[in-house]
Design a protein around this motif. Structure first.
Motif, PDB file in Angstrom:
ATOM      1  N   ASN A 267      -1.022 -14.754 -10.146  1.00  0.00           N
ATOM      2  CA  ASN A 267      -0.313 -14.565 -11.375  1.00  0.00           C
ATOM      3  C   ASN A 267       1.049 -15.366 -11.541  1.00  0.00           C
ATOM      4  OD1 ASN A 267      -1.163 -12.080 -12.899  1.00  0.00           O
ATOM      5  ND2 ASN A 267      -1.173 -11.008 -10.962  1.00  0.00           N
TER       6      ASN A 267
ATOM      7  N   THR B  12      -0.395   0.257  -6.093  1.00  0.00           N
ATOM      8  CA  THR B  12      -0.782   0.132  -7.440  1.00  0.00           C
ATOM      9  C   THR B  12      -1.584  -1.300  -7.599  1.00  0.00           C
ATOM     10  OG1 THR B  12       1.243  -1.285  -8.031  1.00  0.00           O
ATOM     11  CG2 THR B  12       1.418   1.116  -8.095  1.00  0.00           C
ATOM     12  N   GLY B  13      -2.203  -1.452  -8.944  1.00  0.00           N
ATOM     13  CA  GLY B  13      -3.101  -2.796  -9.014  1.00  0.00           C
ATOM     14  C   GLY B  13      -3.993  -3.134  -7.748  1.00  0.00           C
TER      15      GLY B  13
ATOM     16  N   GLY C  55      -6.447  -6.000  -7.731  1.00  0.00           N
ATOM     17  CA  GLY C  55      -6.090  -7.375  -7.897  1.00  0.00           C
ATOM     18  C   GLY C  55      -5.860  -8.154  -6.710  1.00  0.00           C
TER      19      GLY C  55
ATOM     20  N   GLY D  45      -2.708  -6.627  -4.555  1.00  0.00           N
ATOM     21  CA  GLY D  45      -3.141  -5.144  -4.399  1.00  0.00           C
ATOM     22  C   GLY D  45      -4.341  -4.804  -3.541  1.00  0.00           C
TER      23      GLY D  45
ATOM     24  N   ALA E  35      -6.545   2.075  -9.848  1.00  0.00           N
ATOM     25  CA  ALA E  35      -7.155   0.767 -10.156  1.00  0.00           C
ATOM     26  C   ALA E  35      -7.824   1.282 -11.359  1.00  0.00           C
ATOM     27  CB  ALA E  35      -8.136   0.528  -9.204  1.00  0.00           C
TER      28      ALA E  35
ATOM     29  N   ARG F 263      -6.210   4.162 -13.060  1.00  0.00           N
ATOM     30  CA  ARG F 263      -4.857   3.815 -13.566  1.00  0.00           C
ATOM     31  C   ARG F 263      -4.284   4.723 -14.843  1.00  0.00           C
ATOM     32  NH1 ARG F 263      -4.676  -0.629 -17.261  1.00  0.00           N
ATOM     33  NH2 ARG F 263      -6.715  -1.326 -17.924  1.00  0.00           N
TER      34      ARG F 263
ATOM     35  N   VAL G 230       2.942  -3.627 -10.169  1.00  0.00           N
ATOM     36  CA  VAL G 230       2.662  -3.597 -11.567  1.00  0.00           C
ATOM     37  C   VAL G 230       4.096  -3.333 -12.421  1.00  0.00           C
ATOM     38  CG1 VAL G 230       1.396  -2.071 -13.125  1.00  0.00           C
ATOM     39  CG2 VAL G 230       0.409  -2.740 -10.851  1.00  0.00           C
TER      40      VAL G 230
ATOM     41  N   GLY H  29       3.032  -5.190 -15.207  1.00  0.00           N
ATOM     42  CA  GLY H  29       2.753  -4.191 -16.111  1.00  0.00           C
ATOM     43  C   GLY H  29       4.144  -4.187 -16.961  1.00  0.00           C
TER      44      GLY H  29
ATOM     45  N   LYS I 235      -8.632  -9.468 -16.353  1.00  0.00           N
ATOM     46  CA  LYS I 235      -8.639  -8.337 -15.410  1.00  0.00           C
ATOM     47  C   LYS I 235      -9.836  -7.799 -15.140  1.00  0.00           C
ATOM     48  CE  LYS I 235      -4.248  -9.687 -14.498  1.00  0.00           C
ATOM     49  NZ  LYS I 235      -3.997 -10.181 -13.137  1.00  0.00           N
TER      50      LYS I 235
END
Length: 354
Positions: free
Chosen positions: A41, A190-191, A194, A197, A215, A234, A254, A279, A343
């Motif tokens: 990212n 979270t996430g 990814g 995560g 997720a 999620r 996130v 996020g 994603k």
């Protein structure tokens, strides 16, 4: 050599693939042939100028805006003004091919991982710089780095598998280290599909934690396979799923609208660790939740000294499972970043130089 040069803030048109000079070594540096370079990212955020205080949307929203109407952000770098033109690339699996005069020639030929987060003033200072953000990185056939930042790795993993590790797993290990995650604790991640995560799920599991992961519905089964004890969609109501005061540690990359509930599910004395906000960077926080519950919040950018050596050991002992979702040739970086932002994958995308 061939490289992808990012020439400024904006959309994919800022990524230029072509010929540039092979780096010239300064004292204390080594030249590394890049064998594989993961996508993260942070590279997309840097290109977009997402770190600017003027940006208030999530990464996907910023990407859409910059593609429609590119705008340079003078404060768009994570640390300082981004030194465009820049070769990005924070992950590097490579092979040392040259050392500066008076360097250790024994390094030549070693397959290595580069520690992406470097502490130029030593580990007593929080000052840190990142390969691919503050200086030229691994989206190229060769990269030069300080000799102190290359770590030989003995593993039968492929170059792509090793190239998926440094940024995501180093960042996840750093969050768990800072938050002092212990066996038996309940950790919410979270996430979890990814790069960071999914790394955090594996690394928390090896510490003996009980893991609840968040997720997307289509990825929940894969997240269970890598170690999550319980997975929440999620889109589900987090408080209804877990209840208040149910979690020892939150590992969050996130942020966004769910941030307030993440603090509510923490027990008294709980810890929250963050290294990202895909996020959305602006969140609502009830200070009463924070101070009445005695919470500790950790912002985790600078890696602590044990983090990367620990990661090398986990790899060499087979305590981790690489999660390479897809590989792309280096000159297909635009396609790779487009798919990354969709994603739809679990794990990491990796670029392979010619």
């Amino acid at each position: 050599m061939k490289a992808v040069v990012t020439i400024g803030n904006g959309g994919y048109e800022q990524l230029h693939y072509g010929d540039v000079a092979v780096p010239t070594l300064n004292p204390g540096e080594v030249l590394v042939q890049v064998l594989a370079a993961g996508i993260n990212n942070t590279e997309i955020n840097t290109r977009l100028g997402w770190y600017s205080a003027s940006v208030t949307t999530d990464t996907a929203g910023s990407a859409t805006a910059q593609q429609a109407s590119a705008e340079h952000k003078t404060d768009g770098g994570w640390n300082a003004a981004t030194p465009f033109p820049l070769i990005q690339g924070t992950d590097c699996c490579g092979r040392v091919v040259a050392v500066a005069p008076e360097g250790d020639a024994c390094l030549i030929g070693s397959r290595i991982l580069v520690r992406s987060c470097m502490r130029p003033d030593g580990f007593a200072s929080m000052n840190n710089v990142w390969m691919g953000s503050d200086f030229d990185g691994a989206f190229a056939q060769f990269v030069k780095v300080p000799a102190s930042e290359v770590f030989a790795v003995q593993s039968d993993w492929s170059d792509a598998e090793l190239g998926s590790m440094p940024c995501a797993y180093g960042t996840a290990e750093n969050m768990l280290h800072r938050a002092a995650v212990r066996a038996g604790e309940h950790v919410l991640i979270t996430g979890a599909s990814g790069g960071v995560g999914s790394a955090a799920v594996q690394l928390a599991k090896r510490r003996g934690a009980r893991i609840t992961a968040i997720a997307g519905k289509t990825k929940m089964a894969q997240v269970r396979l890598i170690g999550a004890d319980h997975v929440i969609d999620r889109h589900d109501d987090l408080l209804a799923s877990l209840g208040e005061d149910s979690v020892d540690v939150v590992v969050d990359n996130v942020a966004g609208p769910a941030f307030g509930d993440l603090l509510k599910v923490l027990k008294r004395g709980g810890r929250y660790a963050s290294s990202g906000a895909i996020g959305g960077p602006l969140v609502e926080m009830d200070m009463r939740t924070f101070y009445l519950k005695g919470l500790t919040l950790f912002g985790c950018t600078a890696w602590e000294e044990p983090v990367f050596p620990n990661l090398i050991g986990y790899i060499e002992r087979g305590e981790l499972r690489p999660l390479v979702a897809k590989c792309f040739p280096l000159d297909h970086i635009v396609q790779a970043q487009r798919e990354f932002l969709e994603k739809n994958h679990v794990g990491k995308f990796v670029l392979i130089p010619p």
